[in-house]
Design a protein around this motif. Sequence first.
Motif, PDB file in Angstrom:
ATOM      1  N   ARG A  87       0.833  -1.206   0.000  1.00  0.00           N
ATOM      2  CA  ARG A  87       0.000   0.000   0.000  1.00  0.00           C
ATOM      3  C   ARG A  87       0.869   1.257   0.000  1.00  0.00           C
ATOM      4  O   ARG A  87       0.586   2.226  -0.685  1.00  0.00           O
ATOM      5  CB  ARG A  87      -0.939  -0.005   1.203  1.00  0.00           C
ATOM      6  CG  ARG A  87      -1.910   1.143   1.248  1.00  0.00           C
ATOM      7  CD  ARG A  87      -2.948   0.997   2.369  1.00  0.00           C
ATOM      8  NE  ARG A  87      -2.359   0.834   3.699  1.00  0.00           N
ATOM      9  CZ  ARG A  87      -2.294  -0.319   4.373  1.00  0.00           C
ATOM     10  NH1 ARG A  87      -2.793  -1.436   3.856  1.00  0.00           N
ATOM     11  NH2 ARG A  87      -1.739  -0.381   5.557  1.00  0.00           N
ATOM     12  N   HIS A  88       1.971   1.236   0.764  1.00  0.00           N
ATOM     13  CA  HIS A  88       2.834   2.413   0.857  1.00  0.00           C
ATOM     14  C   HIS A  88       3.725   2.590  -0.369  1.00  0.00           C
ATOM     15  O   HIS A  88       4.096   3.717  -0.699  1.00  0.00           O
ATOM     16  CB  HIS A  88       3.673   2.361   2.135  1.00  0.00           C
ATOM     17  CG  HIS A  88       2.881   2.724   3.335  1.00  0.00           C
ATOM     18  ND1 HIS A  88       2.141   1.812   4.039  1.00  0.00           N
ATOM     19  CD2 HIS A  88       2.676   3.906   3.937  1.00  0.00           C
ATOM     20  CE1 HIS A  88       1.535   2.421   5.039  1.00  0.00           C
ATOM     21  NE2 HIS A  88       1.837   3.689   4.997  1.00  0.00           N
ATOM     22  N   ILE A  89       4.064   1.528  -1.044  1.00  0.00           N
ATOM     23  CA  ILE A  89       4.914   1.651  -2.235  1.00  0.00           C
ATOM     24  C   ILE A  89       4.089   1.772  -3.503  1.00  0.00           C
ATOM     25  O   ILE A  89       4.368   2.603  -4.365  1.00  0.00           O
ATOM     26  CB  ILE A  89       5.895   0.454  -2.332  1.00  0.00           C
ATOM     27  CG1 ILE A  89       6.883   0.510  -1.171  1.00  0.00           C
ATOM     28  CG2 ILE A  89       6.621   0.469  -3.671  1.00  0.00           C
ATOM     29  CD1 ILE A  89       7.802  -0.680  -1.091  1.00  0.00           C
ATOM     30  N   LEU A  90       3.050   0.947  -3.639  1.00  0.00           N
ATOM     31  CA  LEU A  90       2.285   0.887  -4.881  1.00  0.00           C
ATOM     32  C   LEU A  90       0.978   1.661  -4.851  1.00  0.00           C
ATOM     33  O   LEU A  90       0.347   1.848  -5.883  1.00  0.00           O
ATOM     34  CB  LEU A  90       1.987  -0.576  -5.228  1.00  0.00           C
ATOM     35  CG  LEU A  90       3.210  -1.467  -5.404  1.00  0.00           C
ATOM     36  CD1 LEU A  90       2.773  -2.907  -5.591  1.00  0.00           C
ATOM     37  CD2 LEU A  90       4.060  -0.993  -6.562  1.00  0.00           C
ATOM     38  N   GLY A  91       0.562   2.098  -3.670  1.00  0.00           N
ATOM     39  CA  GLY A  91      -0.712   2.803  -3.568  1.00  0.00           C
ATOM     40  C   GLY A  91      -1.872   1.827  -3.673  1.00  0.00           C
ATOM     41  O   GLY A  91      -1.697   0.623  -3.787  1.00  0.00           O
ATOM     42  N   SER A  92      -3.085   2.385  -3.653  1.00  0.00           N
ATOM     43  CA  SER A  92      -4.229   1.473  -3.657  1.00  0.00           C
ATOM     44  C   SER A  92      -5.306   1.829  -4.669  1.00  0.00           C
ATOM     45  O   SER A  92      -6.127   0.996  -5.005  1.00  0.00           O
ATOM     46  CB  SER A  92      -4.852   1.416  -2.258  1.00  0.00           C
ATOM     47  OG  SER A  92      -5.222   2.705  -1.840  1.00  0.00           O
ATOM     48  N   GLY A  93      -5.338   3.046  -5.155  1.00  0.00           N
ATOM     49  CA  GLY A  93      -6.381   3.408  -6.109  1.00  0.00           C
ATOM     50  C   GLY A  93      -5.946   4.559  -6.984  1.00  0.00           C
ATOM     51  O   GLY A  93      -5.361   5.531  -6.503  1.00  0.00           O
ATOM     52  N   PHE A  94      -6.255   4.475  -8.253  1.00  0.00           N
ATOM     53  CA  PHE A  94      -5.862   5.504  -9.206  1.00  0.00           C
ATOM     54  C   PHE A  94      -6.739   6.745  -9.060  1.00  0.00           C
ATOM     55  O   PHE A  94      -7.959   6.648  -8.983  1.00  0.00           O
ATOM     56  CB  PHE A  94      -5.978   4.970 -10.642  1.00  0.00           C
ATOM     57  CG  PHE A  94      -5.650   6.009 -11.677  1.00  0.00           C
ATOM     58  CD1 PHE A  94      -4.344   6.242 -12.035  1.00  0.00           C
ATOM     59  CD2 PHE A  94      -6.651   6.753 -12.269  1.00  0.00           C
ATOM     60  CE1 PHE A  94      -4.031   7.201 -12.980  1.00  0.00           C
ATOM     61  CE2 PHE A  94      -6.355   7.717 -13.220  1.00  0.00           C
ATOM     62  CZ  PHE A  94      -5.044   7.940 -13.574  1.00  0.00           C
ATOM     63  N   LEU A  95      -6.099   7.905  -9.033  1.00  0.00           N
ATOM     64  CA  LEU A  95      -6.800   9.188  -9.068  1.00  0.00           C
ATOM     65  C   LEU A  95      -6.023  10.131  -9.987  1.00  0.00           C
ATOM     66  O   LEU A  95      -4.795  10.228  -9.885  1.00  0.00           O
ATOM     67  CB  LEU A  95      -6.888   9.824  -7.675  1.00  0.00           C
ATOM     68  CG  LEU A  95      -7.731   9.122  -6.631  1.00  0.00           C
ATOM     69  CD1 LEU A  95      -7.529   9.781  -5.267  1.00  0.00           C
ATOM     70  CD2 LEU A  95      -9.199   9.180  -7.028  1.00  0.00           C
TER      71      LEU A  95
END
Length: 122
Positions: A87-95
Amino acid sequence: MKHRGAYLLIIIVIIGAGLLSRKLPLAYFIGDVLYATMIYFILRIFSPASRMSYCALISITTCFAIEFSQLYQQPWANELRATWIGRHILGSGFLWTDLIALAAGVFLGWLPDKTLNIQNRG
């Protein structure tokens, strides 16, 4: 070599600020800005003799690639993103707004680096 130490210290401060920023109202925007700034300085550690503009270009490309990778929704990728480190490296949702934050973050890394000329000339 002394510049790498300065970059490492900057990265440590950015990580601390990023973790603390989770408690603020605009946490995700601030976190994305700090994330991109950190990526810029990580590249400067590994390639201090490279042009700052080159490191900025690679940083923004890397950050945008990670952000766009969030559009890829396969179970294995989502499981990886569900972990703390994922979650901290790849994130969780595109915005789309994250792209603005990421660009601002790279700029905020490049600008003081360029202004203070913290690059290794050797």
